[in-house]
Design an enzyme around this catalytic site. Structure first.
Site, short mmCIF file in Angstrom:
data_model
loop_
_atom_site.label_atom_id
_atom_site.label_comp_id
_atom_site.label_asym_id
_atom_site.label_seq_id
_atom_site.Cartn_x
_atom_site.Cartn_y
_atom_site.Cartn_z
N LYS A 82 -47.54 130.92 47.64
CA LYS A 82 -46.80 129.71 47.25
C LYS A 82 -46.61 128.79 48.45
O LYS A 82 -46.41 129.25 49.58
CB LYS A 82 -45.46 130.12 46.64
CG LYS A 82 -44.66 128.98 46.00
CD LYS A 82 -43.39 129.53 45.36
CE LYS A 82 -42.54 128.43 44.73
NZ LYS A 82 -41.30 128.97 44.12
N SER A 157 -40.21 127.61 39.34
CA SER A 157 -40.99 126.76 40.24
C SER A 157 -42.28 127.41 40.71
O SER A 157 -43.14 126.75 41.26
CB SER A 157 -40.13 126.41 41.45
OG SER A 157 -39.80 127.58 42.19
N SER A 181 -37.44 131.83 38.87
CA SER A 181 -38.69 131.12 39.14
C SER A 181 -39.92 132.00 39.28
O SER A 181 -41.03 131.48 39.38
CB SER A 181 -38.55 130.27 40.41
OG SER A 181 -37.63 129.22 40.20
#
Length: 485
Positions: A82, A157, A181
């Site tokens: 990420k 997210s 998330s």
């Protein structure tokens, strides 16, 4: 196909020298490049590293030299990361215009541990800007898409991290989670997603959203994939005082619970979640099927009332946006990233830089967070939320003293369509209805792919346990997995 194999299966292929690291990496890269030509690309990767093949070749050389997988457990295995986790010399933009051009000067501790274990870093993955969102629609690179239905969100997210694993563009990925998330994208995309115990993984080198809630999370296609990640990443880090001692090396060889062990388990089902209006019928049906499987195997299930859970969403968002607003004060046009300076003084520099650098969701949370932290309201809002958080943690931990696990759906509904909720922040926030209590109580939870709706959309169920009970959770998940292969 190579790209259909799980992280664990690829490890066995490498150990047995049936595949090379370079072959594996190139197969995933080809899948990614082919997808770029499709009408609706996943948009999970925002950068596939140019030097990844060189690192794969070096891994193959080490394997040829006889370096063992006991010494380097993840040798030659590719991993996607990420975009808010620092990798030395690589961009770390958090998918925000405010950090365009920012290169991380050092590795996050979790990255160091993966690299030391022999893993090959594949590339950076899309996310909601600065980890604020539930759909990746707030990324400056545009939204990621759900590989099951490309008109729908993969969640957020960490939606990009889930999309590349579910879409066979990466065998394993890192995300981060503050209030759901990792688990929500895992549920929406039909894969496994772990939110670990707070402190299991170091947060050093991870760009902070809400420091008291953030944790690095893991995505994989089977329970054993998650176990491999924990085995090499867990443990104390002198750079992060919130990290704790933990030895999960046993997870390099995950075993499932036996039927006898399952029969000895007790599960708590929160009544507050079963009675909520937002729980869709087909999600409840999948949940009931999991409960029926547990009962059939002799486990004891009981509905319990945890009244404080009804305060989870407001408590979580009050704390998260307050800490987020405080943490983002450093992105000011002077210390990091974008700088817009018309030569009219520091106040104007701050205003222009942050106005142009931040997207709508980040601005919304900064404004609300600063309002909560203002002198007039900090006592009423932030401090009271800390007290409620303590009561939630107490209530959850009291239940876990009597029961082995708390079990509930991961999300009240399957993945929603892109653009469906982007202008309705309250509806977006309610996606976290069943997840935030885990973060507030700082316990671990794993979202397990448990079924599908009639439309073929994945539904995840989460197993939540006591602090540092990740191994027990994964043993349970593996037992479910083996019974439903």
């Amino acid at each position: 196909m190579i790209t259909n194999l799980t992280f664990t299966q690829l490890r066995e292929k490498l150990k047995n020298k049936e595949l090379s690291s370079l072959e594996i990496l190139r197969a995933f890269k080809a899948e990614y490049e082919d997808d770029l030509k499709s009408p609706l690309p996943l948009n999970g990767f925002i950068e596939f590293f140019e030097d990844a093949e060189e690192h794969a070749k070096k891994a193959d050389e080490l394997i040829a030299q006889g370096v063992s997988f006991d010494e380097k457990p993840l040798l030659g295995l590719p991993i996607a990361v990420k975009d808010n986790i620092s990798m030395a010399g690589k961009l770390c933009t958090c998918c925000s215009r405010s950090l365009q051009g920012y290169y991380a000067p050092y590795n996050a501790t979790v990255i160091n541990r993966l690299v030391e274990a022999g893993a090959v870093l594949m590339g950076r993955i899309n996310m909601d800007e600065l980890a604020m969102g539930s759909s990746t629609e707030f990324s400056c690179y545009g939204p990621s898409r759900n590989p099951v239905d490309r008109e729908r969100t993969p969640g957020g997210s960490s939606g990009g991290s889930a999309a590349v694993v579910a879409g066979n563009q990466a065998p394993f990925s890192l995300g981060t989670e503050t209030g759901g998330s990792v688990r929500l994208p895992a549920s929406y995309c039909g894969i496994y997603g772990l939110k670990p115990t707070y402190g299991l993984f170091s947060r050093y080198g991870v760009v902070a959203f809400s420091s008291s809630l953030d944790q690095v999370g893991l995505f994989g296609k089977e329970a054993a994939d998650i176990a491999l990640g924990i085995a090499v990443m867990a443990g104390k880090d002198e750079n992060d005082e919130t990290s704790e001692e933990a030895d999960f090396s046993s997870l390099l060889n995950l075993s499932a619970y036996s039927k006898k062990e399952i029969a000895s388990l007790k599960f708590a089902i929160p009544k507050e979640f079963l009675n909520t209006k937002g729980l869709e019928r087909e999600v409840k049906q999948v949940f009931d099927e999991v409960c029926a499987w547990l009962t059939k195997n002799g486990a004891k299930l009981e509905e319990v009332s945890i009244p404080v859970l009804e305060a989870s969403i407001p408590t979580y968002y009050t704390l998260a946006i307050s800490e987020g607003a405080s943490n983002l004060s450093r992105i000011d046009g002077i210390r990091f990233g974008l700088r817009k300076d018309a030569g009219k003084g520091n106040d104007e520099l701050y205003i222009q830089t942050r106005s142009e650098g931040f997207g709508p969701e980040v601005k919304r949370r900064i404004i609300t967070g600063n309002y909560v932290l203002s002198k007039e309201f900090s006592g009423d809002c932030y401090e009271k939320s800390l007290n409620v958080r303590a009561k939630i943690a107490q209530g959850v931990n009291e239940v876990l003293q009597k029961y082995d696990f708390i079990i509930c759906p991961t999300a009240p509904a399957p993945a929603f369509k892109l653009n469906e909720k982007v202008d309705d922040p309250i509806a977006m926030y309610l996606s976290d209805l069943f997840t935030t209590f885990v973060n507030l109580a700082r316990i671990p939870s794993l979202s397990v792919p448990a079924g599908k709706t009639k439309a073929g959309l994945p539904v995840g169920i989460q197993f939540c346990g006591k602090k540092f009970s990740e191994e027990n959770i994964l043993k349970l998940a593996k037992a479910w997995e083996e019974d439903h292969a």
